[in-house]
Design a protein around this motif. Sequence first.
Motif, mmCIF file in Angstrom:
data_model
loop_
_atom_site.group_PDB
_atom_site.id
_atom_site.type_symbol
_atom_site.label_atom_id
_atom_site.label_comp_id
_atom_site.label_asym_id
_atom_site.label_seq_id
_atom_site.Cartn_x
_atom_site.Cartn_y
_atom_site.Cartn_z
ATOM 1 N N UNK A 32 0.840 -1.203 0.000
ATOM 2 C CA UNK A 32 0.000 0.000 0.000
ATOM 3 C C UNK A 32 0.873 1.250 0.000
ATOM 4 N N UNK A 33 1.930 1.220 0.811
ATOM 5 C CA UNK A 33 2.820 2.387 0.892
ATOM 6 C C UNK A 33 3.460 2.693 -0.473
ATOM 7 N N UNK A 34 3.894 1.633 -1.137
ATOM 8 C CA UNK A 34 4.552 1.825 -2.435
ATOM 9 C C UNK A 34 3.572 2.351 -3.490
ATOM 10 N N UNK A 35 2.325 1.881 -3.403
ATOM 11 C CA UNK A 35 1.320 2.357 -4.368
ATOM 12 C C UNK A 35 1.060 3.847 -4.168
ATOM 13 N N UNK A 36 1.003 4.242 -2.890
ATOM 14 C CA UNK A 36 0.680 5.644 -2.583
ATOM 15 C C UNK A 36 1.855 6.574 -2.862
ATOM 16 N N UNK A 37 3.063 6.014 -2.847
ATOM 17 C CA UNK A 37 4.272 6.837 -2.955
ATOM 18 C C UNK A 37 4.410 7.509 -4.322
ATOM 19 N N UNK A 38 4.091 6.800 -5.394
ATOM 20 C CA UNK A 38 4.310 7.379 -6.731
ATOM 21 C C UNK A 38 3.239 6.924 -7.722
ATOM 22 N N UNK A 39 1.995 7.438 -7.568
ATOM 23 C CA UNK A 39 0.942 7.030 -8.500
ATOM 24 C C UNK A 39 1.373 7.312 -9.941
ATOM 25 N N UNK A 40 1.134 6.335 -10.810
ATOM 26 C CA UNK A 40 1.523 6.497 -12.212
ATOM 27 C C UNK A 40 2.886 5.905 -12.516
ATOM 28 N N UNK A 41 3.607 5.470 -11.458
ATOM 29 C CA UNK A 41 4.882 4.757 -11.634
ATOM 30 C C UNK A 41 5.863 5.532 -12.523
ATOM 31 N N UNK A 42 5.833 6.852 -12.414
ATOM 32 C CA UNK A 42 6.698 7.712 -13.240
ATOM 33 C C UNK A 42 6.557 7.394 -14.729
ATOM 34 N N UNK A 43 5.372 6.930 -15.100
ATOM 35 C CA UNK A 43 5.120 6.658 -16.524
ATOM 36 C C UNK A 43 5.574 5.281 -16.995
ATOM 37 N N UNK A 44 6.161 4.464 -16.096
ATOM 38 C CA UNK A 44 6.647 3.138 -16.516
ATOM 39 C C UNK A 44 5.512 2.119 -16.467
ATOM 40 N N UNK A 45 5.481 1.257 -17.453
ATOM 41 C CA UNK A 45 4.360 0.302 -17.547
ATOM 42 C C UNK A 45 4.822 -1.148 -17.470
ATOM 43 N N UNK A 46 3.892 -1.994 -17.064
ATOM 44 C CA UNK A 46 4.163 -3.436 -16.985
ATOM 45 C C UNK A 46 2.903 -4.160 -17.459
ATOM 46 N N UNK A 47 3.068 -5.154 -18.322
ATOM 47 C CA UNK A 47 1.925 -5.987 -18.731
ATOM 48 C C UNK A 47 1.891 -7.191 -17.782
ATOM 49 N N UNK A 48 0.788 -7.335 -17.002
ATOM 50 C CA UNK A 48 0.803 -8.211 -15.807
ATOM 51 C C UNK A 48 0.479 -9.683 -16.077
ATOM 52 N N UNK A 49 1.126 -10.294 -17.081
ATOM 53 C CA UNK A 49 0.741 -11.648 -17.480
ATOM 54 C C UNK A 49 1.693 -12.679 -16.896
ATOM 55 N N UNK A 50 1.651 -12.791 -15.588
ATOM 56 C CA UNK A 50 2.502 -13.744 -14.884
ATOM 57 C C UNK A 50 2.147 -15.174 -15.303
ATOM 58 N N UNK A 51 0.841 -15.398 -15.489
ATOM 59 C CA UNK A 51 0.343 -16.685 -15.994
ATOM 60 C C UNK A 51 -0.279 -16.416 -17.356
ATOM 61 N N UNK A 52 -0.606 -17.489 -18.100
ATOM 62 C CA UNK A 52 -1.303 -17.267 -19.367
ATOM 63 C C UNK A 52 -2.574 -16.454 -19.077
ATOM 64 N N UNK A 53 -3.006 -15.685 -20.048
ATOM 65 C CA UNK A 53 -4.095 -14.739 -19.775
ATOM 66 C C UNK A 53 -5.228 -14.959 -20.786
ATOM 67 N N UNK A 54 -6.449 -14.671 -20.317
ATOM 68 C CA UNK A 54 -7.593 -14.783 -21.230
ATOM 69 C C UNK A 54 -7.976 -13.424 -21.798
ATOM 70 N N UNK A 55 -7.734 -12.353 -21.065
ATOM 71 C CA UNK A 55 -8.051 -10.997 -21.543
ATOM 72 C C UNK A 55 -6.832 -10.107 -21.396
ATOM 73 N N UNK A 56 -6.116 -9.773 -22.464
ATOM 74 C CA UNK A 56 -6.297 -10.291 -23.824
ATOM 75 C C UNK A 56 -5.697 -11.692 -23.904
ATOM 76 N N UNK A 57 -5.891 -12.384 -25.038
ATOM 77 C CA UNK A 57 -5.356 -13.745 -25.141
ATOM 78 C C UNK A 57 -3.829 -13.785 -25.140
ATOM 79 N N UNK A 58 -3.271 -14.425 -24.112
ATOM 80 C CA UNK A 58 -1.815 -14.528 -23.995
ATOM 81 C C UNK A 58 -1.459 -15.980 -23.674
ATOM 82 N N UNK A 59 -0.817 -16.647 -24.620
ATOM 83 C CA UNK A 59 -0.479 -18.056 -24.413
ATOM 84 C C UNK A 59 0.919 -18.215 -23.818
ATOM 85 N N UNK A 60 1.737 -17.145 -23.882
ATOM 86 C CA UNK A 60 3.104 -17.249 -23.358
ATOM 87 C C UNK A 60 3.221 -16.395 -22.111
ATOM 88 N N UNK A 61 3.207 -17.092 -20.945
ATOM 89 C CA UNK A 61 3.202 -16.380 -19.669
ATOM 90 C C UNK A 61 4.504 -15.617 -19.452
#
Length: 524
Positions: free
Chosen positions: A352-381
């Motif tokens: 929670x502290x880290x989320x509140x510290x820098x909303x927007x992550x200084x513009x850095x992005x991450x696609x959160x597909x640790x496992x295969x995903x259905x939305x959007x379709x991701x077969x390679x985790x």
Amino acid sequence: MPLYLGIDCSTQSLTAVVIEIEGDTRRVVFNQSLNFDRDFPEYGTKGGVIYGADDEVQAPPAMWADALDRMLARVAQSAELDVDDLRAISGSAQQHGSVYLNPRAQEVLRTLNPSRKLAPQLSTIFSRAQSPVWLDASTAKQCREIETALGGADRVAALTGSPPCERFTGPQIRKFAAEHPNAYADTARVHLVSSYLASLLAERDAPIEPGDGSGMNLMDLREERWSQEALDATAPDLAARLPPIRPSGEIFGTLSPYWQKRYSLPAAAIVPWTGDNPSSLIGTGIIDERVAAVSLGTSDTVFALTTEPAGQSSHVFRAPTGDFMNLVCFRNGSLARERVRMEYGLDWDRVAMLLEKAPGNDGWLLLPWLEIESTPPIAHAGLRRFGFDRFDVERNIRGLIEGQMMAIANHAAAVSGTIDRVIATGGASVNRAILQVMANVFGVDVDRLDVENSAALGAALRAYYADRLATDEAISWKTVVSGFTDPQSGNRVSPNPKHVAMYAELRRDYAMLETLHQDRAPIC
Ligand code: ADP
Ligand code: XUL
């Protein structure tokens, strides 16, 4: 005072909620959960399931029965409840999973011995020992076969509410029938998890409820009946193996002698069980359009009610109200949040502290597909990071949770054209910092409910609705949910205007990255 019991058998746990309703008195008087991994270690599940090879994910149906047995003992023995007043019981369960019963099952259910535990008595009733569950993604081949037989994915979606989906029951049944023809021949009934558990309470075959039936690729969505052409495209003689589809509010039985004698419970009415998402629709009080629910459970889902199907990019289910509900499901929900949190050795307060510290992550992005995903379709985790590496704890944590919330908000357009307010539910909805990210990303108020297990609450409310319907006292859904799902000012998280415009821009970047990185062959 009349009591109504709602049970939710989700991926990781089984929860029971009892509500008391008379006149203006409306209270939750019991709310307890059993966790499958912790409370039933003998079944060897991880997160409530067993992972196999080739994207197969299953769970033991005997474990769900065991949990139902232990939970009814707790309800019956609760000092808070006068169980003689229990009028009706309903429930919900994780959607799409299926339970296969052999021809001996009916007789076994009719002759259960109340002095013995339930699960061991069921050892001979399954024609398939393990049940495939919604996390199973092993049926791509079957999806393509069904799609071809029925004239294309769009046609299947128009007929059943969704294109053929790996986790949906029809493709799962097709795979079982093809790979284990003898066991399929020995199957007299294919139940959903919901109708299987309802059958255990009534000791007779429970019907399938239209909201959960919509998650099978087998039901004609508009007519709420089995589609013969979908059944024919799925497996031989399937019609004879499926229970009937009956309305959500139609009582179909009474609590059987097994439970009455075992726990001194009354002959309460049993109301069809539905899926956890349709049940949550009621448990979050969504009975009108323009309000979306975001459920942060094992899966993350976003859904809304519409009087007509929204179509195209969402699943369409029937709602217990008789309307439609549009839903988008993300496989990388709480398990991904939990895994990343643990990998970096953090507790939720620190997250929670880290989320509140820098909303927007200084513009850095991450696609959160640790496992295969259905939305959007991701077969390679695998997580996709942009502008930072895996050693940057803060950016990984923010990137994951902000990425998840942006994906949910972007795809929410498919479930409702306009969203005035969001209701957050599910295990992670207790986390205010996550809800603040959600509010900032959506740009609207997010309300949290007192009962975070909205599926179990929804089941109790559906039990109440059916009980009233049976006494010929028509009752509106607004009256049913009132007093249980009204937003409380202390539970509201409002967007911070400073961050809303920034996230609107980030959401566009996120959508672009998502399109660039998603798989070409659509799966769902
Ligand atoms: P399901 O109904 O799908 O079994 P739940 O809705 O019960 O799942 O949610 C369980 C999840 O809630 C857990 O996997 C856990 O990660 C998450 N959770 C519980 N407490 C918190 C918290 N404080 N912050 C974030 N996530 C939480
Ligand atoms: C919805 C879905 C999940 C399960 C488990 O389509 O697969 O949300 O219902 O909660």
